[in-house]
Design a protein around this motif. Structure first.
Motif, PDB file in Angstrom:
ATOM      1  N   GLU A  17       2.994   9.341   4.010  1.00 26.89           N
ATOM      2  CA  GLU A  17       4.142   8.922   4.811  1.00 26.89           C
ATOM      3  C   GLU A  17       5.246   8.490   3.867  1.00 26.89           C
ATOM      4  O   GLU A  17       4.986   8.150   2.707  1.00 26.89           O
ATOM      5  N   GLY A  20       9.216   4.162   4.616  1.00 37.13           N
ATOM      6  CA  GLY A  20       9.345   3.404   5.862  1.00 37.13           C
ATOM      7  C   GLY A  20       8.383   3.880   6.932  1.00 37.13           C
ATOM      8  O   GLY A  20       8.571   3.603   8.113  1.00 37.13           O
ATOM      9  N   GLY A  21       7.353   4.620   6.532  1.00 38.46           N
ATOM     10  CA  GLY A  21       6.381   5.143   7.483  1.00 38.46           C
ATOM     11  C   GLY A  21       6.808   6.461   8.117  1.00 38.46           C
ATOM     12  O   GLY A  21       6.181   6.923   9.068  1.00 38.46           O
ATOM     13  N   GLU A  22       7.854   7.103   7.584  1.00 40.24           N
ATOM     14  CA  GLU A  22       8.372   8.341   8.177  1.00 40.24           C
ATOM     15  C   GLU A  22       7.351   9.469   8.105  1.00 40.24           C
ATOM     16  O   GLU A  22       6.691   9.669   7.100  1.00 40.24           O
ATOM     17  N   LEU A  23       7.275  10.205   9.206  1.00 42.79           N
ATOM     18  CA  LEU A  23       6.412  11.380   9.285  1.00 42.79           C
ATOM     19  C   LEU A  23       7.212  12.613   9.704  1.00 42.79           C
ATOM     20  O   LEU A  23       6.637  13.663   9.993  1.00 42.79           O
ATOM     21  N   LYS A  51      -3.204   1.629  12.496  1.00 40.74           N
ATOM     22  CA  LYS A  51      -1.835   2.159  12.469  1.00 40.74           C
ATOM     23  C   LYS A  51      -1.766   3.576  13.062  1.00 40.74           C
ATOM     24  O   LYS A  51      -0.911   3.868  13.889  1.00 40.74           O
ATOM     25  N   THR A  52      -2.682   4.431  12.647  1.00 43.50           N
ATOM     26  CA  THR A  52      -2.690   5.798  13.182  1.00 43.50           C
ATOM     27  C   THR A  52      -3.013   5.785  14.669  1.00 43.50           C
ATOM     28  O   THR A  52      -2.415   6.532  15.447  1.00 43.50           O
ATOM     29  N   LEU A  55       0.103   4.975  16.583  1.00 41.88           N
ATOM     30  CA  LEU A  55       1.023   6.121  16.623  1.00 41.88           C
ATOM     31  C   LEU A  55       0.530   7.171  17.618  1.00 41.88           C
ATOM     32  O   LEU A  55       1.309   7.673  18.435  1.00 41.88           O
ATOM     33  N   SER A 123      -4.973   7.865   8.943  1.00 41.95           N
ATOM     34  CA  SER A 123      -5.739   6.648   8.635  1.00 41.95           C
ATOM     35  C   SER A 123      -6.134   6.561   7.166  1.00 41.95           C
ATOM     36  O   SER A 123      -7.307   6.423   6.817  1.00 41.95           O
ATOM     37  N   GLY A 151       6.959   6.804  -1.263  1.00 38.95           N
ATOM     38  CA  GLY A 151       6.266   6.646   0.005  1.00 38.95           C
ATOM     39  C   GLY A 151       4.922   5.996  -0.235  1.00 38.95           C
ATOM     40  O   GLY A 151       4.700   5.361  -1.267  1.00 38.95           O
ATOM     41  N   ASN A 152       4.019   6.168   0.703  1.00 34.82           N
ATOM     42  CA  ASN A 152       2.674   5.611   0.585  1.00 34.82           C
ATOM     43  C   ASN A 152       1.710   6.722   0.190  1.00 34.82           C
ATOM     44  O   ASN A 152       1.608   7.736   0.890  1.00 34.82           O
TER      45      ASN A 152
END
Length: 186
Positions: A17, A20-23, A51-52, A55, A123, A151-152
């Protein structure tokens, strides 16, 4: 014994991601949706981290999901789902069970039950925990043709070394490349 399969989307530079968590960089099209249906058909249980789960539960039960991808939405909403979280108080999405006990113990028991494979979607933090306990039987990593720059990361830096054997590769017209790996058991 049931297999635990993880599926993750990843940028070419290793992020699941954006910062900012963007997908929004995921390449999803009709060919991807066909693959998603085929993949889900091999499993009978979906696993998520908090988290997943939030979403997915925020999207798949919506009219938008039913319109955009009715076949996948139907499966996502009807399949048994397990969410692992120490912070959630409830899991309201249809057919979902919340598990607060230690992840490794719960997944070990799940793998011993009869049934089809279990599919862990996204996840990354849950995947990391399961990797440390050597509970993942197959990794499916879809590399998207994009470099995010930051990102992460999909694979966390504290992760122990895990050798993998390539099982197969699937190339999509979008430029996505799906890699199928299994851990090398010594």
């Amino acid at each position: 014994m049931r297999k635990l399969i993880t599926f993750n989307m990843m940028s070419l530079d290793g992020f699941f991601e954006g910062p900012g968590g963007e997908l929004d960089w995921h390449h999803v099209d009709g060919e991807f949706n066909e693959f998603a249906l085929e993949q889900i058909g091999t499993a009978d249980t979906l696993l998520f981290g908090r988290k997943t789960y939030e979403l997915m539960a925020g999207y798949w039960p919506t009219p938008e999901a039913a319109t955009d991808d009715p076949a996948v939405a139907s499966i996502m909403n009807s399949y048994p789902k397990i969410v692992f979280s120490e912070t959630l108080d409830k899991a309201d999405w249809n057919n979902t069970r919340l598990v607060k006990e230690p992840v490794a113990e719960a997944v070990t028991r799940l793998k011993q039950q009869p049934g089809k494979d279990m599919l862990l979607l996204g996840s990354a933090f849950l995947s990391s925990t399961l990797m440390q306990h050597r509970l993942i039987d197959e990794f499916r990593v879809m590399i998207n043709p994009v470099v995010l720059g930051k990102g992460n990361p999909l694979f966390l830096p504290a992760q122990d070394k895990l050798e993998l054997q390539l099982l197969k590769v699937k190339v999509f017209n979008s430029g996505n490349v799906l890699l199928f790996y299994q851990p090398v058991r010594k």
